[in-house]
Design a protein around this motif. Sequence first.
Motif: not given
Length: 255
Positions: A38-54, A74-79, A94-98
């Motif tokens: 996210s723009d406010l948190n330019p780090r790697v964040q992970w989300h896991l789907s609920n089963g076979n759902s997109a 020290k900031a990343v985007r486009d993981i 990732a993109t190296d951009l702050d």
Amino acid sequence: MRALSWFLAAAAAVLGSASPTAPRQASNFVGYLVSTFSDLNPRVQWHLSNGNSATSFRFLNRGNAVLASTVGTKAVRDIYLTTNSARSEYFLIATDLDINAPGFSWDWATRKGSRGIVVWKSNNLVNWSKSSLQIVEADTAGMVWAPSAVWDDATAQYYVFWASRHYASRDLGHTGPASLDSIRYATTKDFTSFSKPRDYLALPGTPLIDQEFQYLGTPGAWARFLKRDHPTGLPRDDDGRALRVLDPCSRMATF
């Protein structure tokens, strides 16, 4: 660095391989893993789907980032998460951009931005290397944005793609006019050593960024997605409707 061990169950989400993936209903896979920022948190964040759902995902690690860059801006985007056909190694790039840096402007970011990509490596999606900054572009490039990668079994290497614009070789300060944004690529076996960068897709009169490949489940069959860059966001048709570039392709271009 170390992420939570139960992330290993999300291995089915890796879509960066050029070989057929296991059936989505396989019992040893629990869902799709999505890497974001996210723009406010330019780090790697992970989300896991609920089963076979997109369409239904939950934020992992209690909503906290799982990896942070210690190199470059020290900031990343486009993981982007990729692997080989054997799934014996995994890379996050990732993109190296702050954009929160003092004095930041998008004009500066396209003239004097980073020419490298941030890389993490893991053998199991649990334990990760420290971040490294790998320079992939020539001195004439103003930036390297939105890297992605696909594995090619035939040559046993990764094809790495990104968007750049370039300035004249005599324009060392990148103060003059630049080329249109285009998609560039290089090859690598280890995300440490890269081949010389080359044009992959450069269209006259059409700036392009944010390319993604999606494997369609049949050997050699892909869909390619691109964004036509535009100063006001997405380009519009005569009725004011937003346009995107969608390029279903039966096979990747010959390199």
